[in-house]
Structure formats: structure tokens, C-alpha cells
Write a protein that holds these residues in place. Sequence first.
Motif, mmCIF file in Angstrom:
data_model
loop_
_atom_site.group_PDB
_atom_site.id
_atom_site.type_symbol
_atom_site.label_atom_id
_atom_site.label_comp_id
_atom_site.label_asym_id
_atom_site.label_seq_id
_atom_site.Cartn_x
_atom_site.Cartn_y
_atom_site.Cartn_z
ATOM 1 N N GLU A 32 0.794 -1.235 0.000
ATOM 2 C CA GLU A 32 0.000 0.000 0.000
ATOM 3 C C GLU A 32 0.823 1.281 0.000
ATOM 4 O O GLU A 32 0.561 2.179 -0.816
ATOM 5 C CB GLU A 32 -1.003 0.002 1.148
ATOM 6 N N PRO A 33 1.830 1.439 0.873
ATOM 7 C CA PRO A 33 2.573 2.703 0.827
ATOM 8 C C PRO A 33 3.308 2.922 -0.491
ATOM 9 O O PRO A 33 3.445 4.063 -0.945
ATOM 10 C CB PRO A 33 3.556 2.610 1.998
ATOM 11 N N LEU A 34 3.753 1.858 -1.123
ATOM 12 C CA LEU A 34 4.430 1.997 -2.412
ATOM 13 C C LEU A 34 3.461 2.408 -3.512
ATOM 14 O O LEU A 34 3.757 3.298 -4.321
ATOM 15 C CB LEU A 34 5.119 0.680 -2.779
ATOM 16 N N VAL A 35 2.300 1.782 -3.541
ATOM 17 C CA VAL A 35 1.296 2.119 -4.555
ATOM 18 C C VAL A 35 0.827 3.560 -4.354
ATOM 19 O O VAL A 35 0.647 4.310 -5.319
ATOM 20 C CB VAL A 35 0.136 1.108 -4.521
ATOM 21 N N ARG A 36 0.649 3.955 -3.101
ATOM 22 C CA ARG A 36 0.247 5.348 -2.815
ATOM 23 C C ARG A 36 1.345 6.329 -3.229
ATOM 24 O O ARG A 36 1.058 7.398 -3.778
ATOM 25 C CB ARG A 36 -0.090 5.520 -1.338
ATOM 26 N N GLU A 37 2.594 5.983 -2.968
ATOM 27 C CA GLU A 37 3.711 6.857 -3.354
ATOM 28 C C GLU A 37 3.771 7.018 -4.872
ATOM 29 O O GLU A 37 3.974 8.129 -5.381
ATOM 30 C CB GLU A 37 5.030 6.291 -2.832
ATOM 31 N N ALA A 38 3.602 5.917 -5.592
ATOM 32 C CA ALA A 38 3.620 5.984 -7.057
ATOM 33 C C ALA A 38 2.475 6.853 -7.564
ATOM 34 O O ALA A 38 2.673 7.679 -8.467
ATOM 35 C CB ALA A 38 3.541 4.580 -7.648
ATOM 36 N N LEU A 39 1.297 6.693 -6.986
ATOM 37 C CA LEU A 39 0.156 7.496 -7.417
ATOM 38 C C LEU A 39 0.403 8.975 -7.143
ATOM 39 O O LEU A 39 0.193 9.814 -8.028
ATOM 40 C CB LEU A 39 -1.124 7.021 -6.729
ATOM 41 N N GLU A 40 0.836 9.296 -5.955
ATOM 42 C CA GLU A 40 1.101 10.698 -5.612
ATOM 43 C C GLU A 40 2.147 11.302 -6.555
ATOM 44 O O GLU A 40 1.976 12.414 -7.062
ATOM 45 C CB GLU A 40 1.587 10.789 -4.167
ATOM 46 N N GLY A 41 3.216 10.566 -6.804
ATOM 47 C CA GLY A 41 4.254 11.045 -7.706
ATOM 48 C C GLY A 41 3.767 11.223 -9.127
ATOM 49 O O GLY A 41 4.102 12.206 -9.797
ATOM 50 N N ASN A 42 2.958 10.275 -9.601
ATOM 51 C CA ASN A 42 2.417 10.389 -10.958
ATOM 52 C C ASN A 42 1.482 11.581 -11.082
ATOM 53 O O ASN A 42 1.516 12.300 -12.083
ATOM 54 C CB ASN A 42 1.703 9.103 -11.364
ATOM 55 N N ARG A 43 0.641 11.787 -10.072
ATOM 56 C CA ARG A 43 -0.262 12.952 -10.120
ATOM 57 C C ARG A 43 0.547 14.246 -10.190
ATOM 58 O O ARG A 43 0.245 15.131 -10.987
ATOM 59 C CB ARG A 43 -1.171 12.980 -8.900
ATOM 60 N N GLU A 44 1.578 14.356 -9.348
ATOM 61 C CA GLU A 44 2.400 15.571 -9.308
ATOM 62 C C GLU A 44 3.202 15.767 -10.584
ATOM 63 O O GLU A 44 3.329 16.882 -11.083
ATOM 64 C CB GLU A 44 3.374 15.509 -8.134
ATOM 65 N N LEU A 46 3.025 13.875 -13.721
ATOM 66 C CA LEU A 46 2.424 13.630 -15.036
ATOM 67 C C LEU A 46 1.015 14.196 -15.189
ATOM 68 O O LEU A 46 0.549 14.338 -16.307
ATOM 69 C CB LEU A 46 2.379 12.117 -15.299
ATOM 70 N N GLY A 47 0.351 14.468 -14.093
ATOM 71 C CA GLY A 47 -1.024 14.960 -14.146
ATOM 72 C C GLY A 47 -2.028 13.838 -13.959
ATOM 73 O O GLY A 47 -1.694 12.652 -14.037
ATOM 74 N N ASP A 48 -3.264 14.231 -13.706
ATOM 75 C CA ASP A 48 -4.318 13.275 -13.361
ATOM 76 C C ASP A 48 -4.786 12.384 -14.514
ATOM 77 O O ASP A 48 -5.357 11.330 -14.264
ATOM 78 C CB ASP A 48 -5.541 14.010 -12.810
ATOM 79 N N ARG A 49 -4.585 12.805 -15.742
ATOM 80 C CA ARG A 49 -5.127 12.043 -16.869
ATOM 81 C C ARG A 49 -4.070 11.327 -17.697
ATOM 82 O O ARG A 49 -4.373 10.751 -18.741
ATOM 83 C CB ARG A 49 -5.968 12.954 -17.770
ATOM 84 N N HIS A 50 -2.845 11.322 -17.238
ATOM 85 C CA HIS A 50 -1.797 10.570 -17.934
ATOM 86 C C HIS A 50 -2.063 9.076 -17.755
ATOM 87 O O HIS A 50 -2.508 8.648 -16.682
ATOM 88 C CB HIS A 50 -0.425 10.936 -17.365
ATOM 89 N N PRO A 51 -1.802 8.269 -18.775
ATOM 90 C CA PRO A 51 -2.059 6.823 -18.658
ATOM 91 C C PRO A 51 -1.376 6.163 -17.459
ATOM 92 O O PRO A 51 -1.977 5.303 -16.809
ATOM 93 C CB PRO A 51 -1.524 6.259 -19.979
ATOM 94 N N ASP A 52 -0.143 6.567 -17.138
ATOM 95 C CA ASP A 52 0.534 5.971 -15.971
ATOM 96 C C ASP A 52 -0.180 6.336 -14.671
ATOM 97 O O ASP A 52 -0.260 5.521 -13.751
ATOM 98 C CB ASP A 52 1.992 6.407 -15.901
ATOM 99 N N THR A 53 -0.696 7.562 -14.599
ATOM 100 C CA THR A 53 -1.442 7.974 -13.413
ATOM 101 C C THR A 53 -2.730 7.178 -13.299
ATOM 102 O O THR A 53 -3.092 6.715 -12.207
ATOM 103 C CB THR A 53 -1.740 9.478 -13.452
ATOM 104 N N LEU A 54 -3.415 6.996 -14.400
ATOM 105 C CA LEU A 54 -4.663 6.232 -14.384
ATOM 106 C C LEU A 54 -4.422 4.779 -13.973
ATOM 107 O O LEU A 54 -5.223 4.202 -13.238
ATOM 108 C CB LEU A 54 -5.350 6.312 -15.751
ATOM 109 N N ILE A 55 -3.312 4.217 -14.401
ATOM 110 C CA ILE A 55 -2.952 2.861 -13.969
ATOM 111 C C ILE A 55 -2.715 2.842 -12.468
ATOM 112 O O ILE A 55 -3.183 1.937 -11.767
ATOM 113 C CB ILE A 55 -1.716 2.353 -14.749
ATOM 114 N N SER A 56 -2.007 3.843 -11.966
ATOM 115 C CA SER A 56 -1.735 3.908 -10.524
ATOM 116 C C SER A 56 -3.020 4.076 -9.718
ATOM 117 O O SER A 56 -3.170 3.482 -8.644
ATOM 118 C CB SER A 56 -0.783 5.064 -10.209
ATOM 119 N N ILE A 57 -3.941 4.885 -10.222
ATOM 120 C CA ILE A 57 -5.230 5.065 -9.549
ATOM 121 C C ILE A 57 -5.948 3.726 -9.473
ATOM 122 O O ILE A 57 -6.454 3.326 -8.416
ATOM 123 C CB ILE A 57 -6.089 6.110 -10.293
#
Length: 91
Positions: A32-44, A46-57
Motif C-alpha cells: 500500500e505505501p508503495l502504490v500510494r507513493e507511485a500514485l502521488e508522484g504520478n499525479r504531481e 504527469l497529471g491526473d489524466r496521464h495513462p501511468d497515473t490512471l494505472i496507478s489510480i
Amino acid sequence: RETLGDRHPDTLISINNLGELLRKKGDMDGAEPLVREALEGNRETLGDRHPDTLISINNLGELLRKKGDMDGAEPLVREALEGNRETLGDR
């Protein structure tokens, strides 16, 4: 992390992949902390609609679902679906 930094896209992919590996092994608390870290980093980064961010979400939503946290999972899965529809269409 040392070479590319914590917010480099390749670092974030590696963090996410390790989180997913732990999730698949059944180590939800380690994942969980790793997945949350990846999501937070991707949002910051790449933005909310980048494919990598959507995968992390979606990955965080799936992890929470597997942990039995349906109330936490649902908005994330819905956000990923909405983002994919916005960026890719309904195909």
C-alpha cells in the motif's frame, strides 16, 4: 532513486511495480505505501489524466478492494474509469 530522483517517471514505474509485486504476493500492508507513493508522484509529475497515473489510480483501487475497503476502492476505480473514457473514449 539515487540516479533519477524520486519523481522521475521510470522511478515511479519501479515503485509501482514493486507495490504490485507485493500485492500479488499477498503483502497488502507492504504494497500500500508503495502504490500510494507511485500514485502521488504520478499525479504531481504527469497529471491526473496521464495513462501511468490512471494505472496507478486503478492499482490503488484494486489493492484497497483486495483489503476489503470497498468504500476506499470505489471512488478510485470510478476515477480511473472516467479518466480512461475521457482520454481514450468508450471504445
